[in-house]
Design a protein around this motif. Structure first.
Motif, PDB file in Angstrom:
ATOM      1  N   PRO A 289       0.846  -1.207   0.000  1.00 27.69           N
ATOM      2  CA  PRO A 289       0.000   0.000   0.000  1.00 27.69           C
ATOM      3  C   PRO A 289       0.878   1.253   0.000  1.00 27.69           C
ATOM      4  N   VAL A 290       1.252   1.699  -1.168  1.00 24.35           N
ATOM      5  CA  VAL A 290       2.238   2.776  -1.310  1.00 24.35           C
ATOM      6  C   VAL A 290       1.798   4.039  -0.582  1.00 24.35           C
ATOM      7  N   SER A 291       0.501   4.335  -0.591  1.00 27.30           N
ATOM      8  CA  SER A 291       0.034   5.567   0.054  1.00 27.30           C
ATOM      9  C   SER A 291       0.213   5.543   1.560  1.00 27.30           C
ATOM     10  N   ALA A 292       0.483   4.355   2.132  1.00 25.81           N
ATOM     11  CA  ALA A 292       0.684   4.251   3.583  1.00 25.81           C
ATOM     12  C   ALA A 292       2.115   4.563   3.983  1.00 25.81           C
ATOM     13  N   LEU A 293       3.020   4.641   3.012  1.00 32.13           N
ATOM     14  CA  LEU A 293       4.407   4.970   3.335  1.00 32.13           C
ATOM     15  C   LEU A 293       4.491   6.424   3.786  1.00 32.13           C
TER      16      LEU A 293
ATOM     17  N   LEU B 292      -6.334   6.315  -8.681  1.00 33.43           N
ATOM     18  CA  LEU B 292      -5.939   6.459 -10.081  1.00 33.43           C
ATOM     19  C   LEU B 292      -5.950   7.906 -10.556  1.00 33.43           C
ATOM     20  N   ASP B 293      -6.568   8.810  -9.773  1.00 38.44           N
ATOM     21  CA  ASP B 293      -6.530  10.219 -10.154  1.00 38.44           C
ATOM     22  C   ASP B 293      -5.291  10.933  -9.613  1.00 38.44           C
ATOM     23  N   LYS B 294      -4.492  10.224  -8.803  1.00 40.26           N
ATOM     24  CA  LYS B 294      -3.244  10.795  -8.293  1.00 40.26           C
ATOM     25  C   LYS B 294      -2.127  10.513  -9.291  1.00 40.26           C
ATOM     26  N   LEU B 295      -2.201  11.176 -10.441  1.00 41.06           N
ATOM     27  CA  LEU B 295      -1.290  10.856 -11.533  1.00 41.06           C
ATOM     28  C   LEU B 295       0.158  11.204 -11.195  1.00 41.06           C
ATOM     29  N   ASP B 296       0.360  12.251 -10.396  1.00 42.70           N
ATOM     30  CA  ASP B 296       1.726  12.612 -10.007  1.00 42.70           C
ATOM     31  C   ASP B 296       2.340  11.511  -9.152  1.00 42.70           C
ATOM     32  N   LEU B 297       1.556  10.971  -8.202  1.00 37.90           N
ATOM     33  CA  LEU B 297       2.052   9.898  -7.348  1.00 37.90           C
ATOM     34  C   LEU B 297       2.302   8.639  -8.160  1.00 37.90           C
ATOM     35  N   LEU B 298       1.432   8.360  -9.127  1.00 40.14           N
ATOM     36  CA  LEU B 298       1.635   7.201  -9.997  1.00 40.14           C
ATOM     37  C   LEU B 298       2.931   7.345 -10.787  1.00 40.14           C
ATOM     38  N   ALA B 299       3.131   8.514 -11.368  1.00 39.73           N
ATOM     39  CA  ALA B 299       4.333   8.732 -12.168  1.00 39.73           C
ATOM     40  C   ALA B 299       5.596   8.654 -11.314  1.00 39.73           C
ATOM     41  N   GLU B 300       5.517   9.221 -10.094  1.00 37.86           N
ATOM     42  CA  GLU B 300       6.669   9.208  -9.190  1.00 37.86           C
ATOM     43  C   GLU B 300       6.995   7.796  -8.718  1.00 37.86           C
ATOM     44  N   SER B 301       5.963   6.980  -8.549  1.00 38.31           N
ATOM     45  CA  SER B 301       6.150   5.625  -8.038  1.00 38.31           C
ATOM     46  C   SER B 301       6.528   4.634  -9.133  1.00 38.31           C
ATOM     47  N   ALA B 302       6.258   4.973 -10.378  1.00 33.51           N
ATOM     48  CA  ALA B 302       6.343   4.006 -11.471  1.00 33.51           C
ATOM     49  C   ALA B 302       7.697   3.313 -11.571  1.00 33.51           C
ATOM     50  N   ARG B 303       8.783   4.042 -11.363  1.00 29.88           N
ATOM     51  CA  ARG B 303      10.101   3.429 -11.541  1.00 29.88           C
ATOM     52  C   ARG B 303      10.501   2.518 -10.393  1.00 29.88           C
ATOM     53  N   HIS B 304       9.680   2.508  -9.339  1.00 26.86           N
ATOM     54  CA  HIS B 304      10.013   1.674  -8.190  1.00 26.86           C
ATOM     55  C   HIS B 304       9.053   0.495  -8.010  1.00 26.86           C
ATOM     56  N   ILE B 305       8.104   0.332  -8.916  1.00 28.13           N
ATOM     57  CA  ILE B 305       7.138  -0.758  -8.783  1.00 28.13           C
ATOM     58  C   ILE B 305       7.129  -1.592 -10.055  1.00 28.13           C
ATOM     59  N   ASP B 306       6.598  -2.793  -9.927  1.00 25.14           N
ATOM     60  CA  ASP B 306       6.501  -3.705 -11.067  1.00 25.14           C
ATOM     61  C   ASP B 306       5.064  -3.851 -11.560  1.00 25.14           C
ATOM     62  N   TYR B 307       4.111  -3.659 -10.641  1.00 26.04           N
ATOM     63  CA  TYR B 307       2.700  -3.797 -10.983  1.00 26.04           C
ATOM     64  C   TYR B 307       1.908  -2.721 -10.232  1.00 26.04           C
ATOM     65  N   LEU B 308       0.747  -2.381 -10.771  1.00 23.14           N
ATOM     66  CA  LEU B 308      -0.215  -1.523 -10.106  1.00 23.14           C
ATOM     67  C   LEU B 308      -1.542  -2.265 -10.072  1.00 23.14           C
ATOM     68  N   ARG B 309      -2.079  -2.482  -8.864  1.00 24.86           N
ATOM     69  CA  ARG B 309      -3.389  -3.130  -8.750  1.00 24.86           C
ATOM     70  C   ARG B 309      -4.475  -2.063  -8.714  1.00 24.86           C
ATOM     71  N   CYS B 310      -5.490  -2.253  -9.540  1.00 25.79           N
ATOM     72  CA  CYS B 310      -6.629  -1.354  -9.528  1.00 25.79           C
ATOM     73  C   CYS B 310      -7.890  -2.151  -9.822  1.00 25.79           C
ATOM     74  N   SER B 311      -9.027  -1.559  -9.590  1.00 26.17           N
ATOM     75  CA  SER B 311     -10.300  -2.237  -9.786  1.00 26.17           C
ATOM     76  C   SER B 311     -10.895  -1.893 -11.145  1.00 26.17           C
ATOM     77  N   ALA B 312     -11.528  -2.895 -11.754  1.00 26.69           N
ATOM     78  CA  ALA B 312     -12.216  -2.648 -13.021  1.00 26.69           C
ATOM     79  C   ALA B 312     -13.312  -1.613 -12.853  1.00 26.69           C
ATOM     80  N   ALA B 313     -13.829  -1.477 -11.619  1.00 26.99           N
ATOM     81  CA  ALA B 313     -14.891  -0.509 -11.356  1.00 26.99           C
ATOM     82  C   ALA B 313     -14.418   0.933 -11.537  1.00 26.99           C
ATOM     83  N   ALA B 314     -13.098   1.159 -11.556  1.00 23.92           N
ATOM     84  CA  ALA B 314     -12.577   2.512 -11.746  1.00 23.92           C
ATOM     85  C   ALA B 314     -12.924   3.050 -13.123  1.00 23.92           C
TER      86      ALA B 314
END
Length: 360
Positions: free
Chosen positions: A254-258, A285-307
């Motif tokens: 849970p990256v947002s908990a760091l 998924l609307d936190k695009l800055d956090l997604l972009a910042e985290s991208a180089r340190h993760i291998d997968y992103l889990r999200c819901s189809a309901a998004a």
């Protein structure tokens, strides 16, 4: 003579005056052992469970690294905690209320504390479990102590229909606590045992997966509370990877908990020593800055189809191919082509398969 006493009042008894136990001199250790100042030989209470002592004219309660915890007003304590008349205290799931002695010797449950109040004017009174404390706490502690859980596997599929991995969860095997993973973690949160449960679940699932010969990537949950002490989390994950070398492990983080996003890079470097991959969870998924910042340190992103496909497409652009999108809660197989177009490449949910026990 010490003026502190413990009064036992079972839930079916309103008058507790007939049952009393001397607390003994302060400081006083409470536990099952015969050398305790107050011996409470009850299930789930440790031999030396907690200690009352005086500090700055008041009463302080400390947990003595008990197995099942000490709680003040429903919150588990790890440091010496001031207590006063009217506070609710639990040793494991056994509930007490602090009461103040009156001049006539009677107990007052909810007094108005004054600056002249002394520790020796305070008594401890047993109560029934207060509203809000988990009614299944005894069974839950038994589950933790005896590790009464079993592993559950949910298939993860690639876009071409091939099996990519398994999301590993757990359910209770306690005869009096039928619960899936979500319910277990809600109970754990009420009792401050989230990290302990998460560790037991990971260990149990990997042990069963190894015995069953489960192949492909195995996705293991990390609870947000575990992110409060990264060193302990890393040690646990590296230990698992060392013992299960032949398995491809992915920690669902849970990256947002760091506390700091910068910790993610350090964490990735440590886990990479044992080839443990990271699947980021709980990133809106609307936190695009956090997604972009985290991208180089993760291998997968889990999200819901309901998004929705548009949100998934925006996330894919932010990741810029540096991490794969795992979409869960996929209910219909016909939804998968549109999800692929949006940028997802891995899928989990009813359209892929229902959760199944990991065969021993």
């Amino acid at each position: 003579m010490n003026e502190q006493h413990l009064y036992l009042a079972p839930s079916d008894q309103t008058d507790s005056a007939g049952l009393s136990f001397p607390l003994g001199d302060i400081p006083c250790v409470i536990g099952r052992s015969g050398d305790c100042g107050l011996q409470l030989d009850f299930d789930r209470i440790s031999r030396h469970h907690a200690r009352f002592e005086r500090h700055d004219g008041g009463l302080v309660l400390s947990d003595l690294e008990s197995t099942n915890g000490t709680f003040v007003n429903h919150q588990r304590i790890t440091d010496p905690t001031p207590v006063r008349a009217g506070d609710i205290v639990h040793f494991a799931d056994h509930g007490f209320t602090l009461q103040q002695r009156q001049p006539d010797g009677s107990a007052q449950a909810q007094p108005r504390p004054t600056g002249r109040e002394r520790a020796t004017d305070t008594m401890v009174g047993f109560t029934a479990l207060p509203t809000g404390f988990p009614v299944q706490a005894p069974e839950f502690f038994e589950l933790l102590n005896d590790e009464l859980v079993t592993g559950i596997s949910e298939a993860i599929q690639a876009a071409n229909g091939s099996r990519f991995g398994h999301a590993l969860r757990a359910r209770s095997t306690h005869p009096k606590l039928a619960a899936e993973s979500g319910t277990l973690f809600r109970l754990a949160a009420d009792l401050g045992e989230e990290a302990r449960l998460a560790q037991i679940v990971r260990e149990t699932c990997l042990r069963q997966a190894a015995k069953a010969g489960l192949q492909s990537c195995l996705f293991l949950e990390v609870h947000p509370v575990e992110c409060e002490d990264i060193d302990i989390l890393v040690d646990d994950l590296l230990s698992l990877a060392s013992r299960y070398r032949h398995m491809a492990l992915v920690c669902e983080l849970p990256v947002s908990a760091l506390a700091k996003t910068s910790l993610l890079g350090s964490l990735q470097a440590k886990l990479a020593r044992r080839e443990i991959e990271i699947c980021a969870t709980q990133i809106p998924l609307d936190k695009l800055d956090l997604l972009a910042e985290s991208a180089r340190h993760i291998d997968y992103l889990r999200c819901s189809a309901a998004a929705g496909n548009s949100a998934i497409a925006a996330a894919a652009r932010a990741l810029d191919g540096r991490a794969r999108i795992l979409t869960d809660a996929v209910g219909q197989a016909e939804d998968i082509p549109d999800l692929v177009t949006a940028g997802a490449s891995l899928f989990q949910g009813a359209a892929i398969g229902t959760p199944q026990p990991i065969a021993d």
